[in-house]
Design an enzyme around this catalytic site. Structure first.
Site, mmCIF file in Angstrom:
data_model
loop_
_atom_site.group_PDB
_atom_site.id
_atom_site.type_symbol
_atom_site.label_atom_id
_atom_site.label_comp_id
_atom_site.label_asym_id
_atom_site.label_seq_id
_atom_site.Cartn_x
_atom_site.Cartn_y
_atom_site.Cartn_z
ATOM 1 N N GLY A 16 -44.206 7.565 -67.170
ATOM 2 C CA GLY A 16 -45.491 8.039 -67.662
ATOM 3 C C GLY A 16 -45.433 9.483 -68.114
ATOM 4 O O GLY A 16 -44.378 10.133 -68.075
ATOM 5 N N PHE A 17 -46.567 10.006 -68.504
ATOM 6 C CA PHE A 17 -46.663 11.383 -69.009
ATOM 7 C C PHE A 17 -46.216 12.384 -67.947
ATOM 8 O O PHE A 17 -45.183 13.053 -68.096
ATOM 9 C CB PHE A 17 -48.105 11.636 -69.464
ATOM 10 C CG PHE A 17 -48.466 13.079 -69.661
ATOM 11 C CD1 PHE A 17 -47.684 13.909 -70.435
ATOM 12 C CD2 PHE A 17 -49.620 13.592 -69.074
ATOM 13 C CE1 PHE A 17 -48.027 15.248 -70.623
ATOM 14 C CE2 PHE A 17 -49.975 14.917 -69.256
ATOM 15 C CZ PHE A 17 -49.182 15.750 -70.016
ATOM 16 N N LYS A 97 -55.178 -1.914 -57.182
ATOM 17 C CA LYS A 97 -54.037 -2.358 -56.379
ATOM 18 C C LYS A 97 -52.981 -1.263 -56.231
ATOM 19 O O LYS A 97 -52.419 -1.077 -55.144
ATOM 20 C CB LYS A 97 -53.420 -3.614 -56.995
ATOM 21 C CG LYS A 97 -54.261 -4.861 -56.788
ATOM 22 C CD LYS A 97 -53.714 -6.061 -57.541
ATOM 23 C CE LYS A 97 -52.417 -6.565 -56.954
ATOM 24 N NZ LYS A 97 -51.953 -7.799 -57.633
ATOM 25 N N GLY A 108 -45.351 3.287 -46.171
ATOM 26 C CA GLY A 108 -44.469 2.556 -45.261
ATOM 27 C C GLY A 108 -43.008 2.866 -45.520
ATOM 28 O O GLY A 108 -42.211 3.019 -44.578
ATOM 29 N N TYR A 151 -61.133 3.577 -60.602
ATOM 30 C CA TYR A 151 -60.168 4.678 -60.549
ATOM 31 C C TYR A 151 -60.553 5.674 -59.458
ATOM 32 O O TYR A 151 -59.726 6.059 -58.625
ATOM 33 C CB TYR A 151 -60.113 5.369 -61.908
ATOM 34 C CG TYR A 151 -59.062 6.441 -62.019
ATOM 35 C CD1 TYR A 151 -57.713 6.157 -61.846
ATOM 36 C CD2 TYR A 151 -59.407 7.757 -62.343
ATOM 37 C CE1 TYR A 151 -56.739 7.140 -61.966
ATOM 38 C CE2 TYR A 151 -58.437 8.742 -62.474
ATOM 39 C CZ TYR A 151 -57.115 8.438 -62.284
ATOM 40 O OH TYR A 151 -56.158 9.415 -62.406
#
Length: 330
Positions: A16-17, A97, A108, A151
């Protein structure tokens, strides 16, 4: 004399950016970088220059599913998430999600490896704020069932889960609240103000402003953002820290500056303001100043000129790509 082993860091959202710029930074700092991305919004071209390096590896994987990394792991940067309105309005369930299941999986993993984890939160946890500037102690004004709630609440849950792992398991955690960041490798059609305006101006189109343009934003250049994240990861502070540029301006002023800097003669057209669009966004960065000795270094004009030059360097076909569902006030 035994050569000291490189620190190993997992960066999710690596294509990503922001994730790709973080990969560059940690490679430059001589880390062994493990990039991970499901490429739902990322682009491998952002990190293609790293593939030939022996201290970089990449895995295409969705962190909402179980994450396994072989060997030692010293740090995790969790930056996997859609971050633009066009993306999280298009894929709301995946957004929820990755903020919940993905964060749980990576916490975890950090616990099992004894690694320190930094999670990327956002100024969107403040919602449409009732105070300005927004300090880390402000709890926000968020609509959990509105279109932006997927979001906002994913990030708020992410922060709560991270602090729970710190408090219950003693996990080394860090939380960065990222304010509007811009620079090379942004997508022209991702729905955010700066790339949308730049793309429209370079194509000779009118610039689309939602509302009357008096809502404000504060823009931080990507190298400043990366520096703040780097310092926060290596600090001893566990509560959220704002990293952003407090230089506030209206969206209409942003549009006018883009027209001036691109040398175009575009007009500004106005459309109805989307639901729950924040009216004001300005970070209080006193904590970052005091704890990290961090302040933005790149002026808005210099950052915009670098960003415009990047978009002008793209192939003409890339410049022509656009999305008509503009939602450019993020």
């Amino acid at each position: 004399m035994k050569t000291q082993e490189k620190k190993r860091i997992l960066i999710t959202g690596a294509a990503g950016f922001l994730g790709s710029h973080l990969c560059d930074r940690f490679i430059a700092e001589s880390y062994h970088v493990i990039g991970m991305d499901n490429l739902i919004t990322g682009d491998l071209r952002h990190i293609a220059h790293l593939f030939k390096l022996p201290n970089f590896e990449f895995y295409q994987h969705d962190v909402s599913k179980f994450v396994h990394i072989q060997g030692r792991l010293d740090y995790i940067l969790h930056f996997a998430s859609p971050a633009s309105p066009i993306d999280y309005l298009r894929i709301p369930i995946q957004t929820l999600k990755v903020g919940s299941l993905g964060t749980h999986n990576l916490l975890g993993l950090a616990k099992s490896k004894g690694a320190r984890i930094l999670v990327a939160s956002t100024s969107e946890v403040y919602g449409d704020p009732l105070i300005s500037p927004q300090s880390e102690e402000y709890w926000g004004n968020v609509n959990p069932v509105g279109p932006r709630g997927v979001y906002d609440e994913a990030k708020r849950f992410q922060e709560a889960m991270t602090m729970a792992y710190h408090n219950i398991h003693g996990l080394e955690t860090r939380i960065v609240r990222i304010f509007n960041t811009y620079g090379p490798r942004m997508r022209l059609n991702d729905g955010r103000a700066l790339p949308t305006f730049i793309g429209q101006a370079l194509r000779g189109e009118d610039l689309t402003v939602f509302g009357d343009g008096t809502q404000t934003r504060s823009f931080c250049y990507v190298s400043d953002q990366v520096e703040g994240i780097y310092r926060l990861l290596l600090s001893d502070y566990v509560l959220p820290v704002n990293i952003g540029n407090p230089d506030e301006m209206t969206v209409e002023e942003v549009a006018k500056e883009i027209i001036e800097l691109t040398g175009r003669h575009s007009a500004i057209v106005y459309r109805d303001l989307p639901i729950d669009d924040p009216k004001q966004r300005r970070p209080d960065i006193q904590k970052a100043n005091k704890l990290l000795q961090w302040t933005p270094q790149v002026s808005r004009k210099e950052g915009l000129l670098r960003t415009i030059a990047y978009f002008e360097s793209l192939p003409a076909s890339a410049l022509k790509q656009k999305d008509f569902t503009y939602y450019n006030q993020e």
